[in-house]
Design an enzyme around this catalytic site. Structure first.
Site, PDB file in Angstrom:
ATOM      1  N   ASP A  56       0.851  -1.194   0.000  1.00 41.58           N
ATOM      2  CA  ASP A  56       0.000   0.000   0.000  1.00 41.58           C
ATOM      3  C   ASP A  56       0.888   1.246   0.000  1.00 41.58           C
ATOM      4  O   ASP A  56       1.666   1.457   0.938  1.00 41.58           O
ATOM      5  CB  ASP A  56      -0.903  -0.014   1.239  1.00 41.58           C
ATOM      6  CG  ASP A  56      -2.078   0.932   1.125  1.00 41.58           C
ATOM      7  OD1 ASP A  56      -1.937   1.979   0.470  1.00 41.58           O
ATOM      8  OD2 ASP A  56      -3.146   0.640   1.688  1.00 41.58           O
ATOM      9  N   ASP A  57       0.789   2.048  -1.050  1.00 45.09           N
ATOM     10  CA  ASP A  57       1.564   3.305  -1.158  1.00 45.09           C
ATOM     11  C   ASP A  57       3.068   3.071  -1.268  1.00 45.09           C
ATOM     12  O   ASP A  57       3.863   3.917  -0.844  1.00 45.09           O
ATOM     13  CB  ASP A  57       1.280   4.231   0.028  1.00 45.09           C
ATOM     14  CG  ASP A  57      -0.151   4.729   0.075  1.00 45.09           C
ATOM     15  OD1 ASP A  57      -0.908   4.440  -0.864  1.00 45.09           O
ATOM     16  OD2 ASP A  57      -0.509   5.405   1.058  1.00 45.09           O
ATOM     17  N   CYS A  94      -5.885   3.976  -4.012  1.00 41.24           N
ATOM     18  CA  CYS A  94      -6.002   2.573  -3.626  1.00 41.24           C
ATOM     19  C   CYS A  94      -7.251   1.865  -4.114  1.00 41.24           C
ATOM     20  O   CYS A  94      -7.157   0.804  -4.754  1.00 41.24           O
ATOM     21  CB  CYS A  94      -5.879   2.442  -2.114  1.00 41.24           C
ATOM     22  SG  CYS A  94      -6.971   3.518  -1.188  1.00 41.24           S
ATOM     23  N   ARG A  98      -7.514  -1.449  -6.591  1.00 47.38           N
ATOM     24  CA  ARG A  98      -7.956  -2.746  -6.077  1.00 47.38           C
ATOM     25  C   ARG A  98      -9.119  -3.300  -6.901  1.00 47.38           C
ATOM     26  O   ARG A  98      -9.207  -4.505  -7.146  1.00 47.38           O
ATOM     27  CB  ARG A  98      -8.334  -2.612  -4.604  1.00 47.38           C
ATOM     28  CG  ARG A  98      -7.125  -2.341  -3.736  1.00 47.38           C
ATOM     29  CD  ARG A  98      -7.477  -1.686  -2.385  1.00 47.38           C
ATOM     30  NE  ARG A  98      -6.283  -1.063  -1.854  1.00 47.38           N
ATOM     31  CZ  ARG A  98      -5.399  -1.670  -1.074  1.00 47.38           C
ATOM     32  NH1 ARG A  98      -5.604  -2.919  -0.680  1.00 47.38           N
ATOM     33  NH2 ARG A  98      -4.326  -1.032  -0.643  1.00 47.38           N
ATOM     34  N   LYS A 156      -6.236  -5.231   3.739  1.00 48.75           N
ATOM     35  CA  LYS A 156      -7.089  -4.071   3.458  1.00 48.75           C
ATOM     36  C   LYS A 156      -7.982  -4.346   2.253  1.00 48.75           C
ATOM     37  O   LYS A 156      -7.512  -4.772   1.207  1.00 48.75           O
ATOM     38  CB  LYS A 156      -6.205  -2.849   3.212  1.00 48.75           C
ATOM     39  CG  LYS A 156      -6.945  -1.606   2.722  1.00 48.75           C
ATOM     40  CD  LYS A 156      -5.989  -0.447   2.566  1.00 48.75           C
ATOM     41  CE  LYS A 156      -6.582   0.663   1.738  1.00 48.75           C
ATOM     42  NZ  LYS A 156      -5.655   1.810   1.592  1.00 48.75           N
ATOM     43  N   HIS A 158     -11.285  -2.065   1.347  1.00 50.81           N
ATOM     44  CA  HIS A 158     -11.626  -0.711   0.891  1.00 50.81           C
ATOM     45  C   HIS A 158     -12.458  -0.697  -0.396  1.00 50.81           C
ATOM     46  O   HIS A 158     -12.313   0.181  -1.240  1.00 50.81           O
ATOM     47  CB  HIS A 158     -10.354   0.143   0.705  1.00 50.81           C
ATOM     48  CG  HIS A 158     -10.646   1.620   0.764  1.00 50.81           C
ATOM     49  ND1 HIS A 158      -9.837   2.560   0.182  1.00 50.81           N
ATOM     50  CD2 HIS A 158     -11.663   2.297   1.337  1.00 50.81           C
ATOM     51  CE1 HIS A 158     -10.319   3.768   0.390  1.00 50.81           C
ATOM     52  NE2 HIS A 158     -11.429   3.641   1.091  1.00 50.81           N
ATOM     53  N   HIS A 247       1.128   2.430   4.079  1.00 46.62           N
ATOM     54  CA  HIS A 247       0.137   3.496   4.212  1.00 46.62           C
ATOM     55  C   HIS A 247       0.272   4.161   5.587  1.00 46.62           C
ATOM     56  O   HIS A 247       0.616   3.500   6.572  1.00 46.62           O
ATOM     57  CB  HIS A 247      -1.256   2.894   4.044  1.00 46.62           C
ATOM     58  CG  HIS A 247      -2.361   3.888   3.879  1.00 46.62           C
ATOM     59  ND1 HIS A 247      -2.848   4.641   4.920  1.00 46.62           N
ATOM     60  CD2 HIS A 247      -3.080   4.249   2.775  1.00 46.62           C
ATOM     61  CE1 HIS A 247      -3.827   5.420   4.477  1.00 46.62           C
ATOM     62  NE2 HIS A 247      -3.985   5.196   3.180  1.00 46.62           N
ATOM     63  N   ASP A 352      -0.442  -0.777  -4.818  1.00 45.18           N
ATOM     64  CA  ASP A 352      -1.692  -0.205  -5.329  1.00 45.18           C
ATOM     65  C   ASP A 352      -1.497   1.155  -5.974  1.00 45.18           C
ATOM     66  O   ASP A 352      -2.308   1.581  -6.798  1.00 45.18           O
ATOM     67  CB  ASP A 352      -2.751  -0.134  -4.216  1.00 45.18           C
ATOM     68  CG  ASP A 352      -2.350   0.782  -3.063  1.00 45.18           C
ATOM     69  OD1 ASP A 352      -1.171   1.164  -2.965  1.00 45.18           O
ATOM     70  OD2 ASP A 352      -3.225   1.113  -2.242  1.00 45.18           O
ATOM     71  N   ASN A 353      -0.450   1.872  -5.621  1.00 45.86           N
ATOM     72  CA  ASN A 353      -0.129   3.168  -6.216  1.00 45.86           C
ATOM     73  C   ASN A 353       1.228   3.596  -5.691  1.00 45.86           C
ATOM     74  O   ASN A 353       1.844   2.892  -4.892  1.00 45.86           O
ATOM     75  CB  ASN A 353      -1.194   4.221  -5.893  1.00 45.86           C
ATOM     76  CG  ASN A 353      -1.594   4.273  -4.430  1.00 45.86           C
ATOM     77  OD1 ASN A 353      -2.715   3.897  -4.085  1.00 45.86           O
ATOM     78  ND2 ASN A 353      -0.702   4.691  -3.554  1.00 45.86           N
ATOM     79  N   LYS A 409       1.311   9.758  -5.216  1.00 47.16           N
ATOM     80  CA  LYS A 409      -0.060   9.270  -5.074  1.00 47.16           C
ATOM     81  C   LYS A 409      -1.096  10.357  -5.378  1.00 47.16           C
ATOM     82  O   LYS A 409      -0.894  11.523  -5.042  1.00 47.16           O
ATOM     83  CB  LYS A 409      -0.269   8.746  -3.651  1.00 47.16           C
ATOM     84  CG  LYS A 409      -1.665   8.152  -3.385  1.00 47.16           C
ATOM     85  CD  LYS A 409      -1.757   7.654  -1.965  1.00 47.16           C
ATOM     86  CE  LYS A 409      -3.149   7.094  -1.661  1.00 47.16           C
ATOM     87  NZ  LYS A 409      -3.254   6.567  -0.280  1.00 47.16           N
TER      88      LYS A 409
END
Length: 609
Positions: A56-57, A94, A98, A156, A158, A247, A352-353, A409
């Site tokens: 994540d991130d 994110c 996803r 996660k 989301h 994240h 994710d990014n 991001k």
């Protein structure tokens, strides 16, 4: 030839099973939650397990194999044994990523054009702008489960938290999931005041975290528990492990933090340059490629010694969180080797990014301290990254995290969209260097299905019309049979909150909104110029116009809605959060107070005179 036969053997056995399943139960295999399959142990073994790991991130150069100084031995081992991609792109946020990752469908068609926390009310009026996974798409978990796979998720989500939207209802057999955009890594509490609690679920029910919780360790513990629960029954598994790392709040155990104390004392520009050089030496980017300096990058030399010390530790905690994630991935790999499952497992790792830029450079900012205290956090130097501490990455270090790329991001620059992608494991042999073929997040779902021999859903699933997958399988690239899977003539469009891009061959057009962007379209050759330093719009106006026309077609075909000129994503998060937590009437009252307060203060001052 040897690797092609190995992958072909895996796919053939699974394809036969899929055809048998379809002929026995009808074309719509997904009409029941679980399909009972009579699968021989031999045929089941031929179908690989698949583990999809999502950071994540994570920035483009945050892995050692991509030029980082961060120690990531587990992921480096996978990279050394498989295929690494240097031109892979995902959404710059994110939830859209996803949605596309799990369905192979564009985020606007999948119902997730943005995270729900950032969607303004004028867009929320439209059914495909809800920020939750639509019923018009099918997850690869559902398709794999229908074909006889065990399906697990720990991490996660989301993509919605109502019972019908949780992963337990979207094809995952066993789950433990966090439904919010983020949460604390040490305890069950929200990281932003827009949430009244951290929303964790297990197998569709509310779930309380254990007292010894640390996110990366816990998620791997649960993944191992899920896999171990069905070991030996002859069925392969698909495990989706979307980490909270890295994240915000950026947090890590002290033993990992200690390893990076002093590493970042020279500052962000030295780090950005060092990663750029190593990325060229490793072949991640071309020799001689240049980079831009973001306007948000502070002057390191202008900081006081106390400020430098604090900022260096912020980055040390970030690096520690990356290494802690890698350490726990290593535990999963060791478990699979011990239980004899490693050699029949395909691993896919990505992010994710790109890295998120967040937080003031000034740690003593009174407003920041007040806001953190309201959430039960501190940002003291001595405990930074530990339980009760809130840490994030400032824009200057975020630019180093994505080095040598521009932006980060939420933005459509390469720093927001280009991330690592590593594929390794069963039937996939090592390829030297990096593949610079253009690849996109919607390619992952059809790749997983191709690896397992499971058919794509077509136009119907479970008695309803569904969106077809638009991605392309990467299996020919993984076999080494082709140089690219997306032809030069194919256009891939993208949009997020007014920031947009379109890819075609080696070229990309991109626009980023203000204040960081200039609201103008630019044209780059992202193969020779990944840092987006040389705008070709003036030199190639014909290509620019052609690609702009293709982008407008993408907008029309996918129902992309415009944002208002004054749209601000962070402000929208606050407004939506207040409305969701306290209701429209209270929100209107609060806004009224804010509007009327200056007039009241002026009146009181006049009265006193």
């Amino acid at each position: 030839m040897r690797k092609s036969r190995a992958l072909g053997k895996l796919a053939f056995g699974a394809a036969v099973l899929t055809l048998l399943c379809q002929s026995s139960f009808g074309q719509d295999v997904g009409s029941t939650r679980k399909t009972e399959l009579l699968v021989s142990a031999k045929d089941s073994f031929q179908r690989p397990n698949v583990i999809l790991i999502l950071a994540d991130d994570l920035g483009f150069s945050d892995l050692a194999s991509y030029g980082s100084e961060i120690n990531t031995p587990s992921l480096s081992a996978l990279a050394a044994a498989g295929v690494s991609f240097s031109n892979y792109h995902t959404a710059a946020s994110c939830a859209p990523s996803r949605a596309m990752l799990l369905t192979g469908v564009d985020s606007h068609r999948a119902g997730v054009p943005n995270i729900p926390e950032m969607i303004p009310p004028q867009q929320r009026q439209h059914s495909h702008y809800q920020g939750v996974l639509g019923r018009n798409v099918v997850t690869i978990a559902s398709l794999l489960q229908d074909s006889g796979y065990h399906t697990y998720m720990a991490g996660k989500w989301h993509l919605g938290m109502t019972p019908d939207l949780l992963p337990y209802s979207r094809g995952f057999e066993r789950t433990v999931s966090m439904a919010d955009s983020g949460a604390d890594n040490w305890e069950q509490k929200p990281y932003l005041p827009i949430y009244d609690k951290a929303n964790w679920f297990a197998d569709g029910e509310r779930f309380d975290l254990p007292d010894d919780f640390y996110s990366s360790r816990f998620l791997i513990d649960k993944t191992i528990e899920f896999i171990d629960g069905n070991t030996g029954d002859g069925q392969p598994f698909f495990a989706y492990v979307p980490f909270q790392a890295v994240h915000m709040p950026v947090q890590a155990p002290q033993e990992f933090i200690d390893r990076y104390m002093g590493v970042y004392d020279q500052g962000w520009e030295v780090l950005r340059q060092g990663r750029h050089t190593r990325a060229m030496d490793l072949g991640v980017i071309p020799q001689g490629s240049t980079r831009v300096t973001m306007s948000t990058t502070e002057d390191w030399d202008a900081l006081s010694q106390a400020e430098k010390r604090y900022q260096a530790k912020r980055m040390a905690v970030y690096a520690a969180m990356v290494e802690a994630m890698d350490h726990h991935i290593g535990r999963l790999l060791a478990y699979l080797k011990t239980t004899g499952q490693y050699d029949n497992t395909v691993f896919i790792f990505t992010s994710d990014n790109g890295s998120e830029a967040s937080g003031s450079v000034d740690p003593d900012n009174a407003l920041t301290r007040f806001a953190l205290a309201r959430q039960g956090y501190t940002n003291e130097y001595d405990t930074l990254g530990l339980k009760g501490s809130f840490n994030s990455l400032p824009p200057s270090f975020s630019s180093a995290s994505v080095s040598p790329l521009a932006f980060y991001k939420f933005y459509s620059g390469e720093g927001g969209m280009r991330v690592p992608l590593v594929v390794a494991g069963a039937g996939i042999e090592k390829q030297e260097g990096f593949s610079n073929a253009l690849t996109y997040v919607t390619d992952i779902a059809p790749t997983v299905l191709d690896l397992t021999g499971v058919a794509e859903p077509g136009g119907r699933y479970g008695g309803r019309v569904v969106e077809p997958m638009i991605g392309r399988t990467l299996l020919p690239l993984l076999r080494g049979d082709v140089a690219r899977v997306h032809p030069d003539s194919e256009a891939i469009g993208y949009e997020l909150a007014g920031n947009a891009a379109l890819f075609r061959g080696d070229y990309k057009i991109v626009i980023n909104r203000g204040p960081l962007g200039d609201n103008q379209w630019h044209l780059f050759n992202i193969v020779t110029d990944p840092g987006e330093a040389q705008d070709l719009a003036g030199k190639m106006p014909g290509l620019l116009q052609d690609m702009l026309s293709e982008y407008q077609s993408y907008v029309a075909d996918n129902g992309v809605l415009p944002v208002l000129p004054n749209y601000n994503d962070r402000r929208q998060v606050a407004i939506n959060g207040l409305q969701d937590r306290f209701g429209r009437q209270i929100l209107l009252a609060l806004l009224s107070v804010l509007v009327l307060l200056p007039f009241f203060i002026a009146y009181r001052l006049r009265y006193r005179r």
